[in-house]
Write a protein that holds these residues in place. Structure first.
Motif, short mmCIF file in Angstrom:
data_model
loop_
_atom_site.label_atom_id
_atom_site.label_comp_id
_atom_site.label_asym_id
_atom_site.label_seq_id
_atom_site.Cartn_x
_atom_site.Cartn_y
_atom_site.Cartn_z
N ASP A 61 24.21 -44.65 -62.04
CA ASP A 61 24.88 -43.40 -62.42
C ASP A 61 25.52 -42.83 -61.15
O ASP A 61 25.57 -43.48 -60.11
CB ASP A 61 23.90 -42.43 -63.08
CG ASP A 61 22.69 -42.12 -62.21
OD1 ASP A 61 22.67 -42.54 -61.03
OD2 ASP A 61 21.77 -41.45 -62.71
N PHE A 62 26.01 -41.60 -61.26
CA PHE A 62 26.68 -40.98 -60.12
C PHE A 62 25.75 -40.89 -58.91
O PHE A 62 26.17 -41.14 -57.77
CB PHE A 62 27.19 -39.59 -60.51
CG PHE A 62 28.01 -38.94 -59.44
CD1 PHE A 62 29.34 -39.26 -59.27
CD2 PHE A 62 27.44 -38.00 -58.59
CE1 PHE A 62 30.10 -38.66 -58.28
CE2 PHE A 62 28.18 -37.40 -57.60
CZ PHE A 62 29.52 -37.73 -57.44
N ALA A 63 24.49 -40.54 -59.14
CA ALA A 63 23.54 -40.40 -58.03
C ALA A 63 23.29 -41.74 -57.34
O ALA A 63 23.16 -41.80 -56.12
CB ALA A 63 22.22 -39.82 -58.55
N THR A 131 35.52 -41.81 -47.53
CA THR A 131 35.66 -40.36 -47.64
C THR A 131 34.92 -39.81 -48.85
O THR A 131 35.04 -38.63 -49.16
CB THR A 131 37.14 -39.95 -47.72
OG1 THR A 131 37.72 -40.49 -48.90
CG2 THR A 131 37.90 -40.39 -46.49
N PHE A 132 34.15 -40.65 -49.54
CA PHE A 132 33.42 -40.21 -50.73
C PHE A 132 32.43 -39.12 -50.36
O PHE A 132 31.60 -39.28 -49.47
CB PHE A 132 32.68 -41.40 -51.36
CG PHE A 132 31.90 -41.03 -52.58
CD1 PHE A 132 32.54 -40.82 -53.78
CD2 PHE A 132 30.52 -40.89 -52.53
CE1 PHE A 132 31.82 -40.49 -54.92
CE2 PHE A 132 29.80 -40.56 -53.65
CZ PHE A 132 30.45 -40.35 -54.85
N ASP A 133 32.53 -37.98 -51.02
CA ASP A 133 31.63 -36.86 -50.78
C ASP A 133 31.10 -36.36 -52.11
O ASP A 133 31.80 -35.70 -52.86
CB ASP A 133 32.36 -35.74 -50.05
CG ASP A 133 31.45 -34.59 -49.68
OD1 ASP A 133 30.22 -34.70 -49.89
OD2 ASP A 133 31.96 -33.58 -49.17
N PRO A 134 29.83 -36.66 -52.43
CA PRO A 134 29.29 -36.24 -53.72
C PRO A 134 29.10 -34.73 -53.80
O PRO A 134 28.92 -34.19 -54.89
CB PRO A 134 27.95 -36.97 -53.80
CG PRO A 134 27.57 -37.19 -52.40
CD PRO A 134 28.86 -37.39 -51.65
N CYS A 135 29.14 -34.05 -52.66
CA CYS A 135 28.87 -32.62 -52.64
C CYS A 135 30.15 -31.79 -52.78
O CYS A 135 30.09 -30.57 -52.82
CB CYS A 135 28.18 -32.25 -51.33
SG CYS A 135 26.68 -33.21 -51.08
N LEU A 136 31.27 -32.41 -52.85
CA LEU A 136 32.54 -31.72 -52.96
C LEU A 136 32.61 -30.96 -54.28
O LEU A 136 32.41 -31.53 -55.35
CB LEU A 136 33.69 -32.73 -52.88
CG LEU A 136 35.07 -32.19 -52.58
CD1 LEU A 136 35.07 -31.48 -51.23
CD2 LEU A 136 36.08 -33.30 -52.56
N GLY A 137 32.86 -29.69 -54.22
CA GLY A 137 33.02 -28.89 -55.42
C GLY A 137 31.71 -28.49 -56.08
O GLY A 137 31.69 -28.19 -57.27
N TRP A 145 19.62 -32.26 -59.15
CA TRP A 145 19.46 -33.47 -58.34
C TRP A 145 20.61 -33.65 -57.36
O TRP A 145 20.43 -34.14 -56.26
CB TRP A 145 19.29 -34.72 -59.20
CG TRP A 145 20.45 -35.04 -60.09
CD1 TRP A 145 20.58 -34.70 -61.39
CD2 TRP A 145 21.65 -35.74 -59.74
NE1 TRP A 145 21.78 -35.14 -61.88
CE2 TRP A 145 22.46 -35.78 -60.90
CE3 TRP A 145 22.13 -36.32 -58.57
CZ2 TRP A 145 23.71 -36.38 -60.93
CZ3 TRP A 145 23.37 -36.94 -58.60
CH2 TRP A 145 24.14 -36.95 -59.77
N LEU A 146 21.80 -33.20 -57.76
CA LEU A 146 22.95 -33.33 -56.86
C LEU A 146 22.86 -32.32 -55.73
O LEU A 146 23.20 -32.61 -54.59
CB LEU A 146 24.26 -33.18 -57.66
CG LEU A 146 25.54 -33.55 -56.95
CD1 LEU A 146 25.45 -34.97 -56.41
CD2 LEU A 146 26.72 -33.43 -57.88
#
Length: 151
Positions: A61-63, A131-137, A145-146
């Motif tokens: 999944d995304f995580a 440049t992947f940033d899961p915390c963006l936005g 969990w995010l």
């Protein structure tokens, strides 16, 4: 009636002058073999980690992706796989175009289009990985969990 034309001895040395410079076809052939072996290792490693380790396919999944892209090891693994696969595929398509397209201008245009498309996808894919940033936005409405991942 017999023809006077004779077929050259297949073991006779080729008398055409050799072109100066790098033999790009030879290096392309070597690249295809070397990248093919590396791609087998990279792809099966990628599949093993994603499908066999942990929860298997149900854990993707995304995580999971965010966690993998947080590691420089997996970033470089995926970028190496991306670069090798795109160059390998573009070189294979170039070979097919060279074999089947007879008009020189069309062949040149198609080969240029292949390399431009491959270069664009390599650039875009590399930027996404690094440049992947899961915390963006993130906002208060985001999942817990995010938020914990980005803390």
């Amino acid at each position: 009636m017999m023809s006077s034309a004779a077929i050259a001895d297949p073991r006779a040395p080729h008398t055409a002058p050799r072109k100066k410079g790098a033999n790009l076809e030879k290096w392309g052939w070597i690249y295809m073999r070397a990248s093919g072996v590396l791609l087998v290792v990279l792809i099966f490693g990628h599949l093993f980690v994603n499908l066999m380790v942990g929860d298997g396919i149900h854990g993707i999944d995304f995580a999971f992706v965010a966690g993998k892209f947080a590691s420089p090891f997996w970033q470089w693994w995926d970028v190496l796989m991306l670069w090798l696969a795109l160059i390998h595929g573009a070189n294979g398509m170039r070979t097919i175009v060279n074999d089947y397209v007879t008009h020189a201008g069309t062949r040149r245009t198609l080969v240029w289009a292949l390399w431009i498309a491959a270069g664009f996808l390599i650039l875009l894919g590399t930027l996404v990985v690094f440049t992947f940033d899961p915390c963006l936005g993130l906002s208060d409405d985001s999942v817990a969990w995010l938020q914990e991942l980005c803390a």
